[in-house]
Design a protein around this motif. Structure first.
Motif, PDB file in Angstrom:
ATOM      1  N   MET A 154       0.817  -1.219   0.000  1.00  0.00           N
ATOM      2  CA  MET A 154       0.000   0.000   0.000  1.00  0.00           C
ATOM      3  C   MET A 154       0.847   1.264   0.000  1.00  0.00           C
ATOM      4  O   MET A 154       0.320   2.362  -0.014  1.00  0.00           O
ATOM      5  CB  MET A 154      -0.932   0.014   1.227  1.00  0.00           C
ATOM      6  N   LYS A 155       2.168   1.089   0.015  1.00  0.00           N
ATOM      7  CA  LYS A 155       3.049   2.253   0.172  1.00  0.00           C
ATOM      8  C   LYS A 155       2.916   3.229  -0.990  1.00  0.00           C
ATOM      9  O   LYS A 155       2.851   4.452  -0.778  1.00  0.00           O
ATOM     10  CB  LYS A 155       4.500   1.800   0.315  1.00  0.00           C
ATOM     11  N   ASP A 156       2.865   2.722  -2.230  1.00  0.00           N
ATOM     12  CA  ASP A 156       2.760   3.622  -3.389  1.00  0.00           C
ATOM     13  C   ASP A 156       1.480   4.441  -3.331  1.00  0.00           C
ATOM     14  O   ASP A 156       1.479   5.644  -3.618  1.00  0.00           O
ATOM     15  CB  ASP A 156       2.820   2.816  -4.690  1.00  0.00           C
ATOM     16  N   VAL A 157       0.374   3.790  -2.964  1.00  0.00           N
ATOM     17  CA  VAL A 157      -0.904   4.499  -2.871  1.00  0.00           C
ATOM     18  C   VAL A 157      -0.852   5.520  -1.738  1.00  0.00           C
ATOM     19  O   VAL A 157      -1.312   6.652  -1.880  1.00  0.00           O
ATOM     20  CB  VAL A 157      -2.064   3.507  -2.649  1.00  0.00           C
ATOM     21  N   ALA A 158      -0.272   5.105  -0.610  1.00  0.00           N
ATOM     22  CA  ALA A 158      -0.175   6.011   0.534  1.00  0.00           C
ATOM     23  C   ALA A 158       0.641   7.251   0.188  1.00  0.00           C
ATOM     24  O   ALA A 158       0.272   8.376   0.537  1.00  0.00           O
ATOM     25  CB  ALA A 158       0.449   5.284   1.724  1.00  0.00           C
ATOM     26  N   GLN A 159       1.757   7.041  -0.515  1.00  0.00           N
ATOM     27  CA  GLN A 159       2.593   8.176  -0.907  1.00  0.00           C
ATOM     28  C   GLN A 159       1.857   9.116  -1.851  1.00  0.00           C
ATOM     29  O   GLN A 159       2.105  10.323  -1.854  1.00  0.00           O
ATOM     30  CB  GLN A 159       3.879   7.669  -1.551  1.00  0.00           C
ATOM     31  N   ALA A 160       0.940   8.576  -2.634  1.00  0.00           N
ATOM     32  CA  ALA A 160       0.222   9.392  -3.621  1.00  0.00           C
ATOM     33  C   ALA A 160      -0.901  10.214  -2.999  1.00  0.00           C
ATOM     34  O   ALA A 160      -1.146  11.348  -3.436  1.00  0.00           O
ATOM     35  CB  ALA A 160      -0.332   8.494  -4.729  1.00  0.00           C
ATOM     36  N   ILE A 161      -1.577   9.684  -1.981  1.00  0.00           N
ATOM     37  CA  ILE A 161      -2.804  10.355  -1.528  1.00  0.00           C
ATOM     38  C   ILE A 161      -2.915  10.633  -0.035  1.00  0.00           C
ATOM     39  O   ILE A 161      -3.712  11.485   0.373  1.00  0.00           O
ATOM     40  CB  ILE A 161      -4.066   9.558  -1.959  1.00  0.00           C
ATOM     41  N   LEU A 162      -2.142   9.944   0.790  1.00  0.00           N
ATOM     42  CA  LEU A 162      -2.423   9.992   2.228  1.00  0.00           C
ATOM     43  C   LEU A 162      -2.206  11.374   2.841  1.00  0.00           C
ATOM     44  O   LEU A 162      -3.019  11.833   3.652  1.00  0.00           O
ATOM     45  CB  LEU A 162      -1.582   8.945   2.959  1.00  0.00           C
ATOM     46  N   ALA A 163      -1.137  12.064   2.478  1.00  0.00           N
ATOM     47  CA  ALA A 163      -0.884  13.388   3.064  1.00  0.00           C
ATOM     48  C   ALA A 163      -2.020  14.356   2.761  1.00  0.00           C
ATOM     49  O   ALA A 163      -2.479  15.092   3.647  1.00  0.00           O
ATOM     50  CB  ALA A 163       0.448  13.941   2.551  1.00  0.00           C
ATOM     51  N   ASN A 164      -2.506  14.343   1.523  1.00  0.00           N
ATOM     52  CA  ASN A 164      -3.611  15.240   1.166  1.00  0.00           C
ATOM     53  C   ASN A 164      -4.894  14.867   1.894  1.00  0.00           C
ATOM     54  O   ASN A 164      -5.655  15.745   2.322  1.00  0.00           O
ATOM     55  CB  ASN A 164      -3.854  15.213  -0.340  1.00  0.00           C
ATOM     56  N   GLN A 165      -5.165  13.576   2.028  1.00  0.00           N
ATOM     57  CA  GLN A 165      -6.370  13.152   2.736  1.00  0.00           C
ATOM     58  C   GLN A 165      -6.314  13.558   4.205  1.00  0.00           C
ATOM     59  O   GLN A 165      -7.320  13.954   4.794  1.00  0.00           O
ATOM     60  CB  GLN A 165      -6.553  11.639   2.606  1.00  0.00           C
ATOM     61  N   LEU A 166      -5.139  13.477   4.792  1.00  0.00           N
ATOM     62  CA  LEU A 166      -4.979  13.925   6.179  1.00  0.00           C
ATOM     63  C   LEU A 166      -5.156  15.438   6.301  1.00  0.00           C
ATOM     64  O   LEU A 166      -5.734  15.924   7.276  1.00  0.00           O
ATOM     65  CB  LEU A 166      -3.603  13.503   6.701  1.00  0.00           C
ATOM     66  N   ALA A 167      -4.671  16.170   5.288  1.00  0.00           N
ATOM     67  CA  ALA A 167      -4.869  17.619   5.280  1.00  0.00           C
ATOM     68  C   ALA A 167      -6.358  17.961   5.220  1.00  0.00           C
ATOM     69  O   ALA A 167      -6.833  18.845   5.938  1.00  0.00           O
ATOM     70  CB  ALA A 167      -4.133  18.239   4.092  1.00  0.00           C
ATOM     71  N   PHE A 168      -7.098  17.253   4.367  1.00  0.00           N
ATOM     72  CA  PHE A 168      -8.545  17.470   4.274  1.00  0.00           C
ATOM     73  C   PHE A 168      -9.224  17.148   5.613  1.00  0.00           C
ATOM     74  O   PHE A 168     -10.101  17.885   6.078  1.00  0.00           O
ATOM     75  CB  PHE A 168      -9.154  16.601   3.179  1.00  0.00           C
TER      76      PHE A 168
END
Length: 219
Positions: A151-165
């Motif tokens: 899941m690392k590639d997906v996490a790197q792509a979206i997780l920071a932005n989702q946490l910001a939201f």
């Protein structure tokens, strides 16, 4: 061989940044002193000890000043995180960032509610606050240790932005009075843990589930 010295910032740029900081410091003082967390541009110039046109020259308008204050708030969160140097994997670090950020917001709740709340006002130009917020959570995630390898590639792509939201959503409910000061931290943690469940390694999922249950009992 000695390390190359950093190129010093040109005097003009240093003076420009100093003037901006003076204006932003004055804006924070006025927000804190005002019963309605408000200020006029004329009062701002007087408080900063600059000419009336200076805040306009450096920022353009009041909305841009509030956006700059919000970006500076995010920078302070990042600075405190670096100073504390939280231990653990990405999950531990992320929860530490949430705690640090909430603590900072609650130091001056009236000021910070006014600053973040102003971001809902449309201006002539998009702000860079979302970008800065994404970088804040990227800093917390670090090298993504604790995230499942598949899941690392997906996490790197979206997780920071989702946490910001998610963080912005919690803060918006806090500004609206639907979350009390003492509820803000738990609200962020519960949502962050729920987000992380889809990315965490099996070993860390049990921790996240236990954390969510604990937060539910505390609410």
């Amino acid at each position: 061989m000695s390390a190359a010295k950093a190129t010093p910032q040109p005097l003009r740029e240093r003076n420009k940044q100093l003037a901006r900081d003076v204006v932003l410091d004055a804006a924070e003082r006025l927000l804190e002193e005002s019963p309605n967390a408000e200020f006029s541009m004329r009062a701002l110039a007087v408080e900063a000890g600059v000419g009336f046109a200076t805040p306009f020259n450096h920022f353009g308008n009041k909305n841009a000043i509030m956006q700059a204050l919000s970006s500076r708030l995010i920078e302070r969160m990042a600075t405190r995180f670096r100073e504390e140097e939280p231990e653990g994997d990405a999950i531990d670090r992320l929860l530490a960032m949430g705690r640090i950020s909430v603590e900072l917001l609650l130091e001056k709740p009236t000021v910070h509610k006014a600053v973040v709340g102003s971001l809902g006002v449309a201006g002539p130009h998009p702000s860079s606050v979302h970008q800065h917020s994404g970088k804040l959570w990227s800093l917390a995630l670090g090298n993504f240790s604790g995230i499942a390898p598949d899941m690392k590639d997906v996490a790197q792509a979206i997780l920071a932005n989702q946490l910001a939201f998610h963080f912005r959503g919690c803060v918006s409910f806090w500004i609206a009075g639907e979350l009390q000061d003492e509820e803000l931290g738990n609200a962020f943690e519960a949502g962050a843990c729920a987000l992380l469940l889809g990315f965490a390694s099996p070993r860390r999922r049990n921790f996240l589930i236990a954390k969510i249950k604990s937060l539910q009992r505390a609410s």
